[in-house]
Design a protein around this motif. Sequence first.
Motif, short mmCIF file in Angstrom:
data_model
loop_
_atom_site.label_atom_id
_atom_site.label_comp_id
_atom_site.label_asym_id
_atom_site.label_seq_id
_atom_site.Cartn_x
_atom_site.Cartn_y
_atom_site.Cartn_z
N GLU A 112 -26.95 98.53 80.33
CA GLU A 112 -26.40 99.27 81.27
C GLU A 112 -25.50 98.21 82.33
OE1 GLU A 112 -29.50 100.75 83.70
OE2 GLU A 112 -29.25 102.71 82.49
N THR A 169 -21.72 106.19 78.01
CA THR A 169 -21.67 107.29 79.10
C THR A 169 -21.48 106.43 80.48
OG1 THR A 169 -23.94 107.05 79.85
CG2 THR A 169 -23.17 109.00 78.25
N ARG A 170 -20.90 107.02 81.40
CA ARG A 170 -20.56 106.65 82.81
C ARG A 170 -21.20 107.82 83.98
NH1 ARG A 170 -14.73 104.85 83.40
NH2 ARG A 170 -14.63 107.02 82.46
N GLU A 171 -21.67 106.86 84.77
CA GLU A 171 -22.36 107.77 85.93
C GLU A 171 -22.35 106.92 87.36
OE1 GLU A 171 -26.57 108.53 86.32
OE2 GLU A 171 -26.79 107.28 84.56
N ARG A 198 -24.15 106.15 90.48
CA ARG A 198 -25.42 105.90 91.01
C ARG A 198 -25.48 104.96 92.45
NH1 ARG A 198 -28.59 102.67 86.14
NH2 ARG A 198 -27.75 104.29 84.64
N LEU A 235 -20.17 102.56 89.87
CA LEU A 235 -20.20 103.13 88.47
C LEU A 235 -21.21 102.38 87.67
CD1 LEU A 235 -16.39 103.82 88.46
CD2 LEU A 235 -18.20 105.44 88.73
#
Length: 167
Positions: free
Chosen positions: A115, A142-144, A146, A158
């Motif tokens: 990560e 993936t990108r999320e 938080r 990100l």
Amino acid sequence: MPADVTVRPATPEDRPAVERLWLMFRHDLSEFRGVLPTAGGGFRADRVVHAFTAPGWAPYLLACGGHPAGFAFVRGLDGPVRVLNSFFVVRGARRRGVGVRAAREVLTRHPGPWEIAYQHDNPAAVRFWPRVAEDLAGDAWTREVRPVPGRPELPPDLWISLTVPPA
């Protein structure tokens, strides 16, 4: 891409250089977080301490032409997911392939789940980290968004998640 880029584990003898590079890194990030130096002119350096002393952490020194050019701090080496906690390349070595090569070398030293967090208002990071993820994992990343733990006043980060295959 420069052929003289090296990435190696940082030793206790490297710590003074890493601490000076840390000041440059925090100065660069202050543009995006509005963080000001302490009364002594420095920035919090708890991550530097952890990188050199905490279990599961590893500091790396990046060099270009034999000169210190940046650092990377990895945490989570004793857990299921590695985290690129901090990554920095000095301005004089940017936009020449140094960062991509160094990031790739650090991540491939520790195959498995990773990560990486960065700030969405940092345009260079927004361009850089997806490029690194695509280089290492193709489209399998993936990108999320938080929140920053314990810092509700800061905008969220990100986070890119990917798995680095064994060499």
